[in-house]
Each structure stands twice: as structure tokens, then as C-alpha cells.
Write a protein that holds these residues in place. Structure first.
Motif, PDB file in Angstrom:
ATOM      1  N   UNK A   1       7.566  -8.216  11.868  1.00 16.06           N
ATOM      2  CA  UNK A   1       6.204  -7.685  11.940  1.00 16.06           C
ATOM      3  C   UNK A   1       5.726  -7.213  10.563  1.00 16.06           C
ATOM      4  N   UNK A   2       6.641  -6.668   9.760  1.00 18.61           N
ATOM      5  CA  UNK A   2       6.270  -6.237   8.412  1.00 18.61           C
ATOM      6  C   UNK A   2       5.851  -7.434   7.562  1.00 18.61           C
ATOM      7  N   UNK A   3       6.514  -8.566   7.738  1.00 13.75           N
ATOM      8  CA  UNK A   3       6.137  -9.766   6.989  1.00 13.75           C
ATOM      9  C   UNK A   3       4.797 -10.296   7.474  1.00 13.75           C
ATOM     10  N   UNK A   4       4.546 -10.220   8.791  1.00 12.82           N
ATOM     11  CA  UNK A   4       3.234 -10.612   9.314  1.00 12.82           C
ATOM     12  C   UNK A   4       2.148  -9.729   8.695  1.00 12.82           C
ATOM     13  N   UNK A   5       2.423  -8.423   8.612  1.00 16.65           N
ATOM     14  CA  UNK A   5       1.463  -7.503   7.983  1.00 16.65           C
ATOM     15  C   UNK A   5       1.226  -7.888   6.525  1.00 16.65           C
ATOM     16  N   UNK A   6       2.279  -8.287   5.819  1.00 16.24           N
ATOM     17  CA  UNK A   6       2.126  -8.712   4.429  1.00 16.24           C
ATOM     18  C   UNK A   6       1.229  -9.939   4.331  1.00 16.24           C
ATOM     19  N   UNK A   7       1.327 -10.844   5.312  1.00 13.15           N
ATOM     20  CA  UNK A   7       0.458 -12.018   5.322  1.00 13.15           C
ATOM     21  C   UNK A   7      -1.005 -11.641   5.466  1.00 13.15           C
ATOM     22  N   UNK A   8      -1.293 -10.731   6.381  1.00 13.69           N
ATOM     23  CA  UNK A   8      -2.682 -10.272   6.541  1.00 13.69           C
ATOM     24  C   UNK A   8      -3.164  -9.519   5.299  1.00 13.69           C
ATOM     25  N   UNK A   9      -2.266  -8.749   4.682  1.00  8.77           N
ATOM     26  CA  UNK A   9      -2.645  -8.003   3.475  1.00  8.77           C
ATOM     27  C   UNK A   9      -2.928  -8.958   2.318  1.00  8.77           C
ATOM     28  N   UNK A  10      -2.136 -10.032   2.234  1.00 13.04           N
ATOM     29  CA  UNK A  10      -2.395 -11.038   1.214  1.00 13.04           C
ATOM     30  C   UNK A  10      -3.738 -11.715   1.413  1.00 13.04           C
ATOM     31  N   UNK A  11      -4.067 -12.026   2.672  1.00  8.71           N
ATOM     32  CA  UNK A  11      -5.377 -12.617   2.969  1.00  8.71           C
ATOM     33  C   UNK A  11      -6.499 -11.638   2.637  1.00  8.71           C
ATOM     34  N   UNK A  12      -6.259 -10.353   2.878  1.00  8.15           N
ATOM     35  CA  UNK A  12      -7.241  -9.313   2.528  1.00  8.15           C
ATOM     36  C   UNK A  12      -7.481  -9.299   1.020  1.00  8.15           C
ATOM     37  N   UNK A  13      -6.404  -9.452   0.234  1.00  5.28           N
ATOM     38  CA  UNK A  13      -6.548  -9.524  -1.221  1.00  5.28           C
ATOM     39  C   UNK A  13      -7.453 -10.668  -1.633  1.00  5.28           C
ATOM     40  N   UNK A  14      -7.262 -11.834  -0.983  1.00  2.00           N
ATOM     41  CA  UNK A  14      -8.038 -13.019  -1.341  1.00  2.00           C
ATOM     42  C   UNK A  14      -9.530 -12.788  -1.082  1.00  2.00           C
TER      43      UNK A  14
ATOM     44  N   UNK B   1     -15.271 -10.491  -2.985  1.00  2.00           N
ATOM     45  CA  UNK B   1     -16.254  -9.430  -2.768  1.00  2.00           C
ATOM     46  C   UNK B   1     -16.437  -8.562  -4.002  1.00  2.00           C
ATOM     47  N   UNK B   2     -15.393  -8.408  -4.803  1.00  2.51           N
ATOM     48  CA  UNK B   2     -15.476  -7.535  -5.971  1.00  2.51           C
ATOM     49  C   UNK B   2     -16.468  -8.055  -7.011  1.00  2.51           C
ATOM     50  N   UNK B   3     -16.916  -9.311  -6.877  1.00  2.00           N
ATOM     51  CA  UNK B   3     -17.904  -9.844  -7.796  1.00  2.00           C
ATOM     52  C   UNK B   3     -19.264  -9.172  -7.597  1.00  2.00           C
ATOM     53  N   UNK B   4     -19.540  -8.706  -6.377  1.00  2.00           N
ATOM     54  CA  UNK B   4     -20.845  -8.132  -6.066  1.00  2.00           C
ATOM     55  C   UNK B   4     -20.781  -6.745  -5.431  1.00  2.00           C
ATOM     56  N   UNK B   5     -19.583  -6.276  -5.086  1.00  2.91           N
ATOM     57  CA  UNK B   5     -19.463  -4.996  -4.392  1.00  2.91           C
ATOM     58  C   UNK B   5     -18.464  -4.096  -5.109  1.00  2.91           C
ATOM     59  N   UNK B   6     -18.699  -2.801  -4.996  1.00  2.00           N
ATOM     60  CA  UNK B   6     -17.771  -1.837  -5.576  1.00  2.00           C
ATOM     61  C   UNK B   6     -16.569  -1.655  -4.656  1.00  2.00           C
ATOM     62  N   UNK B   7     -15.514  -1.063  -5.211  1.00  2.00           N
ATOM     63  CA  UNK B   7     -14.325  -0.788  -4.407  1.00  2.00           C
ATOM     64  C   UNK B   7     -14.652   0.175  -3.265  1.00  2.00           C
ATOM     65  N   UNK B   8     -15.561   1.123  -3.510  1.00  3.09           N
ATOM     66  CA  UNK B   8     -15.945   2.079  -2.476  1.00  3.09           C
ATOM     67  C   UNK B   8     -16.639   1.379  -1.309  1.00  3.09           C
ATOM     68  N   UNK B   9     -17.529   0.439  -1.608  1.00  4.68           N
ATOM     69  CA  UNK B   9     -18.205  -0.297  -0.535  1.00  4.68           C
ATOM     70  C   UNK B   9     -17.210  -1.093   0.298  1.00  4.68           C
ATOM     71  N   UNK B  10     -16.280  -1.746  -0.366  1.00  6.10           N
ATOM     72  CA  UNK B  10     -15.290  -2.542   0.355  1.00  6.10           C
ATOM     73  C   UNK B  10     -14.414  -1.662   1.229  1.00  6.10           C
ATOM     74  N   UNK B  11     -13.969  -0.519   0.692  1.00  8.22           N
ATOM     75  CA  UNK B  11     -13.142   0.389   1.481  1.00  8.22           C
ATOM     76  C   UNK B  11     -13.915   0.959   2.662  1.00  8.22           C
ATOM     77  N   UNK B  12     -15.205   1.249   2.471  1.00 12.02           N
ATOM     78  CA  UNK B  12     -16.025   1.766   3.562  1.00 12.02           C
ATOM     79  C   UNK B  12     -16.119   0.745   4.688  1.00 12.02           C
TER      80      UNK B  12
END
Length: 348
Positions: A209-222, A227-238
């Protein structure tokens, strides 16, 4: 961020260098006081990243001490943090409202009509980022509840490997040679951690399950890289936090019939620590410090997080680690550091 040592500083008294020796002359005329000031300015961001890694290392301990299910702890983590992100986003946006209106008047109707589809597409990406973040939190919290804290965090840190795999599919930047060189080391580390769990210290299912979570986290990075081209880190976290709270609340209402809540005051304290210290403090400080620290240095510093979690797991939760845990942890951290750190360009 540019490496300050790679940008020669030229004083007003600098004279043109002879032909063929421009770079060497500029580097020799670099002002040592400026370079020393830059180095001194780097100390606080580095210390900030160490503190952020420590706060994020507390996360698994808070999850265990909350006394609620994995999905409930992930929900309350997002639910308690969302209002803080909302208030912060309003405070930071208000001073820019006037400037935004001026830009809107200057662009004209044609620019506005072209921006509408772009805004819709970016909003869709923000929702996708939130869905991926929700899946990552849920599977990561499930893993923390099943296997050792050390295994859950170490295997979740394999997210850069999945980013490289997504690059092979054309969804991200293609992996470099360092990715292929570090991949076998990371796989060896994962095998060692799985073997450690099979010996009774942890759960192989929890490791998966931890490896599955890493897969989703990697996709989140992508997704957030776009999004970082047009949005701030605060907007993305919100957006990620709000969507996560909505998704997990819906999941619990459908499958559990209710939203899990702690029955003891200590459980609420653990959830508050998870939301305010780990989610807001840790993640927020990473976003701030990465503006001053290059990705290579930051990636190495953040490897303090799994070490911190493993140490607290042993001290607070009484988890006993065997030599296979140590070997697996070493392989995983070396591989992640090797893959994420880019070689610095040498001065000519």
C-alpha cells in the motif's frame, strides 16, 4: 534557482577582459563579500527545510495516536488545514486585486475569450491534483496503520521513481541516465524492506500500500509541475486540501455511513498536530524554503524525514527494527538522493 557561485558578481570598477578570457576574468573579479552574503542567506532556508522534514516526520506518529481509521485521519488532516489555507490565500490575494483589474482592462475582450478555455483546463488539473493527493494520503495512512512507520515512509519516498516511469510514457520529462542507474538500488531497498516485514516486523500488504501511495504521489508531482506554471504553491495546496476533504468525506459517508471522530481528547490533539504541524507547517515550509534552496540540496535535506519517522517509531511506538530495515533504508535513501540530485555544472 541559480547557484550563486555560478553567477559572477562584477563591481562598477570592473574592466573588460581580454578576448578569450571573459569567463575567467569575471570569476576572478567576483566579490567575496557578495558570495559570503549569499552563503549566509542560505543557512536559514536549509534550517527551515530541516525543521519541515522533522515536522513531516511527526505525521505517522500523529496518525497512529489519533485513534481513528486511516481515511478518517486523512480527512481530518485536510479538513482542519483547509480553513487556514483559505484565509492565507485571501490575505495574500487581496493586495493584488487592483492590479488584476488593471490587467483585465488592458487585455481586451479577445484576450479574455482566449483565457476562458485555459482557465477551465487549469481548474480541471487542480481537481485532478486534489484527487491524486487524496488517494496518496489515504493509501499512505493505510500503510502507516499496517506496517512499520519506517517502511511506510521509506517506500512512500519512492515517488521520484514513478515520476521517471511516467516520463517513459510521455507524461513527464524523460528520465535521465541517473534514473536507470539508481533504479536497481531502489528496487533492492524495497525488496529488503519487504523481507523485513515478512520476518514479522511489519506487514507485506502494508508495504504494498505504501508503494501504491508513492505511485499516486508521483502522479501528483507530474500534475503540479504543470500547474506551477500558472499557480502558486498556496493555491495548489488549497485546492488539493479542499478536494481531499470532500473526496474522503464522501468515501466515508458511502462506505462507512459516518465520518470517524476521535473519542478521546488525545485523539483530537493528534489530529490537530497532523493538520497544523505536519500538513501546514511541514508542507508550507517546504514550499517557502524551496524558493531559496535548489532542488538538489532540498531533496537531500528532506531525506531527514524518513529517518526522523523511523526514530520516533522506535522511541514512541516501540517498533523494533532488524538489520534488513537498515539495509533497505540505506538503499532507498541512496537511490532517491542519487536520482533526484542533478550534477552541478562546473565553472569553465
Amino acid at each position: 534557482m541559480h547557484n550563486p557561485a555560478c553567477i559572477p558578481a562584477c563591481t562598477p570598477t570592473c574592466r573588460p577582459a581580454p578576448s578569450g578570457g571573459t569567463d575567467n576574468a569575471a570569476s576572478e573579479n567576483a566579490n567575496p563579500d557578495v558570495l559570503q552574503g549569499e552563503t549566509r542567506a542560505m543557512i536559514w532556508p536549509v534550517l527551515g527545510l530541516l525543521l519541515a522534514a522533522s515536522l513531516m516526520g511527526l505525521g505517522p506518529i500523529f496518525v497512529r495516536l489519533s485513534g481513528v481509521s486511516a481515511e478518517a485521519s486523512a480527512f481530518w488532516r485536510a479538513m482542519l488545514a483547509a480553513p487556514v489555507f483559505m484565509i492565507a490565500s485571501q490575505i495574500l490575494v487581496l493586495p493584488q486585486v487592483g492590479r488584476g483589474k488593471d490587467r483585465t482592462r488592458q487585455t481586451g475582450n479577445v484576450a479574455q475569450s482566449e483565457a476562458a478555455p485555459q482557465t477551465t483546463r487549469k481548474t480541471g488539473l487542480l481537481i485532478v491534483a486534489g484527487l491524486l493527493f487524496a488517494a496518496d494520503l489515504m493509501f499512505a495512512h493505510l500503510a502507516i496503520g499496517m506496517t512499520t512507520v519506517a517502511n511506510a515512509i521509506l517506500l512512500n519516498n519512492l515517488a521520484p521513481l514513478f515520476v521517471g516511469c511516467f516520463g517513459l510514457l510521455g507524461l513527464a520529462r524523460r528520465p535521465s541516465r541517473r534514473f536507470w542507474q539508481g533504479l536497481p538500488i531502489a528496487m533492492l531497498g524495497a525488496v529488503c524492506l519487504f523481507f523485513a516485514s515478512s520476518q514479522g516486523n511489519g506487514s507485506v500488504y502494508g508495504d504494498a500500500l505504501a508503494i501504491v501511495a508513492a505511485g499516486f504521489y508521483g502522479a501528483y508531482f507530474v500534475v503540479i509541475a504543470r500547474l506551477r506554471q500558472d499557480h502558486s504553491a498556496l493555491q495548489i495546496m488549497l485546492w488539493s486540501t479542499v478536494v481531499t476533504a470532500i473526496v474522503l468525506a464522501s468515501y466515508m459517508l458511502v462506505f462507512d455511513g459516518s465520518i470517524g471522530m476521535p473519542v478521546m481528547a488525545g485523539g483530537w490533539l493528534a489530529l490537530c498536530g497532523l493538520a497544523f504541524l505536519t500538513h501546514i507547517g511541514g508542507q508550507g515550509m517546504v514550499s517557502v524554503c524551496f524558493k531559496r534552496v535548489d532542488e538538489a540540496t532540498g531533496s537531500i535535506i528532506l531525506l531527514w524525514q524518513p529517518f526522523m519517522s523511523a526514530l520516533l517509531g522506535a522511541l514512541v511506538l516501540g517498533e523494533v527494527l532488524n538489520p534488513w530495515h537498515g539495509l533497505g533504508a540505506a538503499c532507498v535513501m541512496v537511490a532517491v538522493a542519487y536520482i533526484t540530485v542533478r550534477r552541478r555544472r562546473k565553472l569553465a
